[in-house]
Design a protein around this motif. Structure first.
Motif, mmCIF file in Angstrom:
data_model
loop_
_atom_site.group_PDB
_atom_site.id
_atom_site.type_symbol
_atom_site.label_atom_id
_atom_site.label_comp_id
_atom_site.label_asym_id
_atom_site.label_seq_id
_atom_site.Cartn_x
_atom_site.Cartn_y
_atom_site.Cartn_z
ATOM 1 N N TYR A 254 35.097 48.672 34.723
ATOM 2 C CA TYR A 254 35.625 47.540 33.913
ATOM 3 C C TYR A 254 35.571 45.765 34.351
ATOM 4 O O TYR A 254 34.269 44.790 33.885
ATOM 5 C CB TYR A 254 36.928 47.207 32.952
ATOM 6 N N ASN A 255 35.102 46.026 35.585
ATOM 7 C CA ASN A 255 34.968 44.799 36.572
ATOM 8 C C ASN A 255 33.718 44.943 36.589
ATOM 9 O O ASN A 255 33.179 43.165 36.585
ATOM 10 C CB ASN A 255 35.539 44.869 38.082
ATOM 11 N N ASP A 258 32.785 42.945 32.657
ATOM 12 C CA ASP A 258 32.739 42.209 32.826
ATOM 13 C C ASP A 258 32.081 40.753 33.534
ATOM 14 O O ASP A 258 32.008 39.688 33.259
ATOM 15 C CB ASP A 258 34.379 41.581 33.550
ATOM 16 N N GLN A 259 31.189 41.079 34.757
ATOM 17 C CA GLN A 259 30.394 40.660 35.731
ATOM 18 C C GLN A 259 29.266 40.880 35.211
ATOM 19 O O GLN A 259 28.350 40.335 35.604
ATOM 20 C CB GLN A 259 30.331 41.195 36.944
ATOM 21 N N ARG A 311 45.045 45.672 36.587
ATOM 22 C CA ARG A 311 44.915 46.079 36.043
ATOM 23 C C ARG A 311 44.076 48.109 36.139
ATOM 24 O O ARG A 311 43.456 48.881 35.399
ATOM 25 C CB ARG A 311 42.637 46.030 35.670
ATOM 26 N N GLU A 326 43.434 43.952 24.361
ATOM 27 C CA GLU A 326 41.711 43.509 25.011
ATOM 28 C C GLU A 326 42.145 44.449 26.583
ATOM 29 O O GLU A 326 41.928 45.175 26.241
ATOM 30 C CB GLU A 326 41.442 42.271 24.737
ATOM 31 N N THR A 327 43.452 43.429 26.558
ATOM 32 C CA THR A 327 44.195 44.555 27.875
ATOM 33 C C THR A 327 44.363 45.754 27.871
ATOM 34 O O THR A 327 44.292 46.692 28.863
ATOM 35 C CB THR A 327 45.178 43.818 28.980
ATOM 36 N N ARG A 330 42.206 48.944 27.806
ATOM 37 C CA ARG A 330 41.553 48.939 29.174
ATOM 38 C C ARG A 330 42.178 50.135 30.282
ATOM 39 O O ARG A 330 41.923 50.162 31.075
ATOM 40 C CB ARG A 330 41.016 48.444 29.858
#
Length: 349
Positions: A254-255, A258-259, A311, A326-327, A330
């Motif tokens: 997910y990192n 998100d990038q 996370r 949303e958090t 994940r």
């Protein structure tokens, strides 16, 4: 959100019943204590020393768990950074005849179960064990799971011809071609993934057929261009275009998403990977250590803050009530994700 009542609640006992008996607690020499302080008072007063992972992990544990606990109880919590070395260093302490730490902060399940089997962990008091069983997701005789993640499939949709969603598809290099990445230091998780790739049903995985699992790794080896040695590397190889798909930690996937990299993330037949909080046998401040474990377990709002920052999934399912949707979606213990994950037999390992 109510405590999860999936079949995992029934089957986890098969994983967490251990045969190793905890060794007897050493008795503190009262002559070495300050006048008027008993051994029991010394155990309960702290300071607690926690073996942590360092970096952001330790900072999050300090900010969202330790500092609020100290404010409420007055018991100081100190952290010692020992990333990946918690087990080896506590074994050295035991061999030297002096345990210097009190608690382990979310040590990997594989290392934790070695610690349980070797008598390094202190058994939970019976009343605390009963209490934890009633409120937390994963509990055993020594502690509880925390900072859970999933080893899941990530795929760059712009670079891959087709993206796999299951281990079997991951092994189908003709239908899903492209350079891959796997982990170099998580044997249980990778061998479980390989066994699933071989088509073994999830309820027949353990004990693993190691010959079959290693043969599957040999089969896909020419297509694995990177065996990552750190979480940072598992992200970087996607950003650099060295790989287009792989099994990596969910938080890392997910990192990258998100990038701005267009990743498809599949939880299907991923491998559940929690850490465990537990106190050490012979810890100098064991009573205070158990008090801290109790505090963490019973403060879902603080767990939610920790989980949102890191996370990784919290121990108490009520924590999901204190974070945005949303958090929550994940995280590995989010019900829809957890139902797709494979829970390894750590005791077998």
């Amino acid at each position: 959100m109510n405590r999860r009542t999936s079949p995992f609640r029934l089957s986890r006992r098969d994983f967490v019943r251990l045969s190793a008996a905890a060794s007897a607690l050493p008795v503190a020499d009262s002559l070495l204590l300050p006048r008027g302080i008993s051994a029991a008072q010394e155990e309960a007063s702290g300071p607690i020393v926690v073996a942590g992972w360092g970096g952001r992990f330790t900072e999050a544990s300090r900010t969202y768990l330790a500092e609020p606990f100290t404010q409420e109880t007055g018991i100081e919590v100190q952290f010692v950074d020992a990333p990946g070395e918690q087990l080896s260093r506590v074994l050295a302490q035991k061999n030297a005849g002096k345990i210097e730490w009190d608690l382990m902060d979310a040590v990997t399940a594989s290392d934790s179960y070695v610690a349980f089997d070797q008598g390094l962990a202190a058994k939970l008091p019976a009343d605390l064990k009963t209490k934890f069983d009633g409120m937390l997701n994963v509990v055993n005789d020594y502690g509880f799971a925390f900072a859970a993640l999933g080893d899941i499939i990530a795929c760059n949709t712009e670079e891959a011809e087709a993206c796999p969603t299951t281990p079997a598809e991951f092994w189908d290099v003709e239908q899903f071609p492209g350079p891959r990445v796997l982990c170099s230091f998580l044997p249980l998780e990778v061998l479980t993934f390989a066994s699933l790739g071989a088509g073994i049903p999830k309820d027949e995985l353990f004990p693993l057929d190691l010959d079959l699992a290693f043969s599957k790794l040999e089969e896909i080896r020419p297509h694995v261009t990177v065996w990552y040695t750190s979480g940072d590397q598992s992200e970087q190889v996607f950003r650099d275009g060295e790989v287009v798909m792989g099994q990596i930690w969910s938080g890392r996937a997910y990192n990258v998403l998100d990038q701005g990299l267009p990743l498809q993330i599949s939880w299907e037949q991923g491998v559940y990977e929690p850490g465990f909080w537990f106190a050490l046998e012979g810890a100098p401040h064991q009573a205070a250590a158990f008090q801290f474990l109790d505090w963490i377990a019973t403060h879902p709002e603080d767990q939610a803050k920790w989980a949102t920052e890191m996370r990784y999934a919290p121990a108490n399912p009520e924590a999901f009530d204190y974070m945005d949707e949303e958090t929550a979606k994940r995280l590995a213990d989010y019900p829809e994700n957890f139902e797709k994950l494979i829970v390894p037999d750590w005791q077998w390992y």
